[in-house]
Design a protein around this motif. Structure first.
Motif, mmCIF file in Angstrom:
data_model
loop_
_atom_site.group_PDB
_atom_site.id
_atom_site.type_symbol
_atom_site.label_atom_id
_atom_site.label_comp_id
_atom_site.label_asym_id
_atom_site.label_seq_id
_atom_site.Cartn_x
_atom_site.Cartn_y
_atom_site.Cartn_z
ATOM 1 N N PRO A 34 0.482 -1.229 0.276
ATOM 2 C CA PRO A 34 -0.209 0.132 0.107
ATOM 3 C C PRO A 34 0.777 1.445 0.288
ATOM 4 O O PRO A 34 1.677 1.221 0.377
ATOM 5 C CB PRO A 34 -0.909 -0.253 1.248
ATOM 6 N N GLY A 35 0.972 1.898 -1.202
ATOM 7 C CA GLY A 35 1.367 3.537 -0.549
ATOM 8 C C GLY A 35 2.683 3.768 -1.977
ATOM 9 O O GLY A 35 3.619 4.651 -1.726
ATOM 10 N N LYS A 36 3.516 2.206 -1.793
ATOM 11 C CA LYS A 36 4.162 2.614 -2.635
ATOM 12 C C LYS A 36 3.913 3.120 -4.352
ATOM 13 O O LYS A 36 2.922 2.466 -4.914
ATOM 14 C CB LYS A 36 5.129 1.163 -2.289
ATOM 15 N N GLY A 37 5.647 3.649 -4.890
ATOM 16 C CA GLY A 37 4.759 3.661 -5.883
ATOM 17 C C GLY A 37 4.494 4.828 -7.003
ATOM 18 O O GLY A 37 4.248 4.699 -8.166
ATOM 19 N N LEU A 38 3.517 5.059 -5.366
ATOM 20 C CA LEU A 38 2.842 6.497 -6.483
ATOM 21 C C LEU A 38 3.860 8.048 -5.969
ATOM 22 O O LEU A 38 4.282 8.430 -5.363
ATOM 23 C CB LEU A 38 1.132 7.030 -4.793
ATOM 24 N N THR A 39 3.921 7.858 -7.986
ATOM 25 C CA THR A 39 4.574 9.052 -8.286
ATOM 26 C C THR A 39 4.453 10.223 -8.638
ATOM 27 O O THR A 39 3.514 9.636 -9.111
ATOM 28 C CB THR A 39 6.427 9.274 -8.661
ATOM 29 N N PRO A 40 4.536 11.431 -8.619
ATOM 30 C CA PRO A 40 3.984 12.172 -10.249
ATOM 31 C C PRO A 40 3.671 11.744 -11.418
ATOM 32 O O PRO A 40 3.001 11.645 -11.716
ATOM 33 C CB PRO A 40 4.231 13.628 -9.502
ATOM 34 N N LYS A 41 4.985 10.720 -11.694
ATOM 35 C CA LYS A 41 4.526 10.300 -12.969
ATOM 36 C C LYS A 41 3.705 9.423 -13.188
ATOM 37 O O LYS A 41 2.337 8.672 -13.800
ATOM 38 C CB LYS A 41 6.103 10.324 -13.551
ATOM 39 N N SER A 42 3.822 8.361 -12.012
ATOM 40 C CA SER A 42 2.917 7.138 -11.774
ATOM 41 C C SER A 42 1.389 7.577 -12.183
ATOM 42 O O SER A 42 0.072 7.381 -11.707
ATOM 43 C CB SER A 42 3.141 6.396 -10.428
ATOM 44 N N GLN A 43 1.038 8.687 -10.871
ATOM 45 C CA GLN A 43 -0.490 9.844 -10.490
ATOM 46 C C GLN A 43 -0.510 10.075 -11.844
ATOM 47 O O GLN A 43 -1.951 10.004 -12.000
ATOM 48 C CB GLN A 43 0.052 10.609 -9.495
ATOM 49 N N LYS A 44 0.134 10.492 -12.583
ATOM 50 C CA LYS A 44 -0.321 11.180 -13.831
ATOM 51 C C LYS A 44 -0.767 10.229 -15.287
ATOM 52 O O LYS A 44 -1.990 10.124 -15.639
ATOM 53 C CB LYS A 44 0.943 11.604 -14.976
#
Ligand SMILES: N[C@@H](CCC(=O)N[C@@H](CS)C(=O)NCC(=O)O)C(=O)O
Length: 223
Positions: A125-135
């Motif tokens: 949970p919560g891993k991997g969320l970056t501005p680019k992955s969120q986009k």
């Protein structure tokens, strides 16, 4: 006509999941050939794949001994072989959009793929969320909302009844679950419909039984 589908590890192989779910959910008989991932020089390999395809990647569909490689080519071929199953939406406009969103998934979303590798049996949970992955996630949600609103009708899937785009986005549904990404209600409801597909359930159960650990696909495992 005999069909063999060569796939990788069900826990990790997002590309393999697409044609497997398509064939199984559509009731098309095939023999599954599973090759387990290996590793060489820090990269992923598929030992034994040379027997099936010179391209060296899974999935591969073998039709009467001849390979079709790449998940998009496989799904197109299967749709062509079974015109009465309507694996692409029947409406022309819907079909154009369906093809476009499959191509978009096929050639894009690198940030999401890289930051959130498919891992069905584990949750981060919560891993991997970056501005680019969120986009990338925002774009996926936009695609799903547009398709559901314009073409979903009374069905639960992107184009109403299950079709190729749902098979293409099933691995993304697995990623969003593994990394517990918060979604708007419409996208969440679509994810739940995908999780409930009998073929997806079967794939997930088999993935959970696998024990191989592939370091390449495990950036968040404790070392
Ligand atoms: N575009 C291809 C990609 C297939 C792919 O990258 N498969 C990975 C496993 S999920 C693979 O076989 N990697 C082994 C390698 O690159 O040597 C498809 O859609 O089938």
């Amino acid at each position: 006509m005999t069909l063999q589908l060569v796939i990788g590890n069900k826990n990790y192989s997002s590309w393999s999941m697409r044609p497997w779910v398509l064939l199984r959910q559509s009731g098309i008989p095939f023999e599954e050939v599973q090759l387990k991932f290996g590793e060489r020089d820090g990269g992923l390999t598929v030992p034994g794949i040379e027997k099936y395809s010179a391209a060296g990647k899974v999935p591969v569909l073998i039709i009467d001994g001849e390979p079709v490689w790449d998940s998009l080519a496989i799904c197109e071929t299967v749709a062509e072989m079974h015109p009465t199953k309507h694996l692409w939406p029947e409406d022309e406009l819907a079909r154009r959009v369906a093809r476009s969103i499959c191509a978009e998934m096929h050639s894009g979303f690198q940030a999401l793929r890289g930051a959130m590798p498919m891992n069905i049996r584990t949750r981060y949970p919560g891993k991997g969320l970056t501005p680019k992955s969120q986009k990338d996630i925002d774009r996926v949600v936009e695609i799903w909302s547009d398709c559901r609103e314009r073409f979903g009708g009374a069905g639960n899937f992107l184009f109403g009844r299950f079709s190729i785009p749902d098979a293409f986005y099933a691995p993304v549904v697995m990623r969003l679950h593994a990394y517990a990404v918060k979604l708007p209600p419409l996208a969440q409801a679509y994810c739940e419909a995908v999780h409930e597909l009998s073929a997806v359930k079967e794939w997930k159960e088999a993935a959970r039984r696998e024990t191989e650990f592939v370091p390449e696909d495990e950036p968040y495992a404790k070392k």
